[in-house]
Scaffold this motif. Sequence first.
Motif, short mmCIF file in Angstrom:
data_model
loop_
_atom_site.label_atom_id
_atom_site.label_comp_id
_atom_site.label_asym_id
_atom_site.label_seq_id
_atom_site.Cartn_x
_atom_site.Cartn_y
_atom_site.Cartn_z
N ASP A 58 0.68 -1.42 -0.22
CA ASP A 58 -0.19 -0.01 0.22
C ASP A 58 0.64 1.25 0.07
O ASP A 58 0.15 2.29 0.44
N TRP A 59 2.40 1.25 0.17
CA TRP A 59 3.15 2.66 0.25
C TRP A 59 2.73 3.19 1.06
O TRP A 59 2.67 4.21 1.47
N CYS A 60 2.55 2.73 2.32
CA CYS A 60 1.79 3.86 3.43
C CYS A 60 2.97 4.02 4.46
O CYS A 60 2.56 4.47 5.74
N ILE A 61 4.20 3.39 4.41
CA ILE A 61 5.48 3.81 5.41
C ILE A 61 6.21 4.42 4.89
O ILE A 61 6.82 5.30 3.48
N TYR A 62 6.21 5.81 5.41
CA TYR A 62 7.20 6.80 4.90
C TYR A 62 8.24 7.15 6.01
O TYR A 62 8.75 6.76 7.40
N ILE A 63 10.24 6.32 5.01
CA ILE A 63 11.10 6.81 5.64
C ILE A 63 11.80 7.97 5.19
O ILE A 63 11.73 8.24 3.95
N ASP A 64 11.92 8.52 6.42
CA ASP A 64 13.05 9.49 5.73
C ASP A 64 14.41 10.28 6.00
O ASP A 64 14.39 9.61 7.62
N SER A 65 15.62 9.72 6.20
CA SER A 65 17.03 9.74 6.84
C SER A 65 18.30 9.97 6.50
O SER A 65 17.47 11.33 5.42
N ILE B 24 3.70 5.43 9.99
CA ILE B 24 2.79 4.76 9.08
C ILE B 24 1.19 5.22 8.72
O ILE B 24 0.88 5.52 10.46
N ASP B 25 0.82 5.15 7.97
CA ASP B 25 -0.85 5.54 7.74
C ASP B 25 -1.37 5.14 8.01
O ASP B 25 -2.09 3.81 6.60
N PHE B 26 -2.11 4.39 8.95
CA PHE B 26 -2.51 3.26 9.19
C PHE B 26 -4.77 3.74 8.47
O PHE B 26 -5.21 2.65 8.37
N ALA B 27 -4.78 4.55 7.62
CA ALA B 27 -5.38 4.58 6.95
C ALA B 27 -5.79 3.99 5.75
O ALA B 27 -6.50 3.21 5.07
N LEU B 28 -4.24 3.90 5.50
CA LEU B 28 -3.52 3.10 4.13
C LEU B 28 -3.56 1.78 4.25
O LEU B 28 -3.80 0.60 3.65
N LEU C 207 -4.71 8.93 11.87
CA LEU C 207 -4.07 7.69 11.45
C LEU C 207 -3.05 8.02 10.87
O LEU C 207 -2.48 6.65 11.14
N THR C 208 -2.00 8.61 10.38
CA THR C 208 -0.78 8.70 10.73
C THR C 208 0.19 9.00 11.35
O THR C 208 0.57 9.92 12.33
N HIS C 209 0.77 8.30 11.87
CA HIS C 209 0.98 7.78 13.06
C HIS C 209 2.93 7.65 13.12
O HIS C 209 3.96 7.37 12.61
N GLU C 210 3.49 9.05 13.75
CA GLU C 210 5.23 9.81 13.07
C GLU C 210 5.84 7.98 14.44
O GLU C 210 5.18 7.52 15.47
#
Length: 197
Positions: free
Chosen positions: A63-70, A95-99, A131-134
């Motif tokens: 679902d491409w609901c995980i967002y990672i920056d580094s 993680i966007d738990f809506a997706l 619902l997007t939990h950081e």
Amino acid sequence: MAPVPGSGLAKGLAVTLRTMTRKTVTEQYPDAQPELPPRTRGVIGLFEENCTVCMLCARECPDWCIYIDSHKETVPAATPGGRDRSRNVLDRFAIDFALCMYCGICIEVCPFDALFWSPEFEYAETDIRDLTHERDKLREWMWTVPAPPALDPGAEEPKELAAARKAADKLAAQQQPDQPGPDHPGQPDESGQEGRT
């Protein structure tokens, strides 16, 4: 033989009457909390110390609901003349738990055990953007992750533990010099004479 008129109605009413006399199994949620199975998929918790920003979870997520920056940091050499190394530092993990469809692929592919299932399921929001939990919120979910089940009593010991135990026993044996007692052959006894066997 033709069916008796009204027999279907009588059978339906008989089922209704049987069901009416049984005790109800309705659980009065939220007054009574449900008993969840141990492997319930509620929400995903992040153990940030184990995350190496390898991006496997984000790449494998359907679902491409995980967002990672580094970003990369240079670590100075530990010894003089050594080479400086670079390492990834996590800036954002969300993680966007809506997706999310709760498939668990991100947890399975994580090679460093940074993601875990928590049985918590009460995190509904009135705004879908919440619902997007950081990573701070994901870290809080780690407190609700249950301990892993105990190993089977007859199970084989994990290879890592067996190797560590063997190395510790070997080190302990090297640190304890053999100190033979007076009855040991070739050692002088209390009278100063060598003992015989």
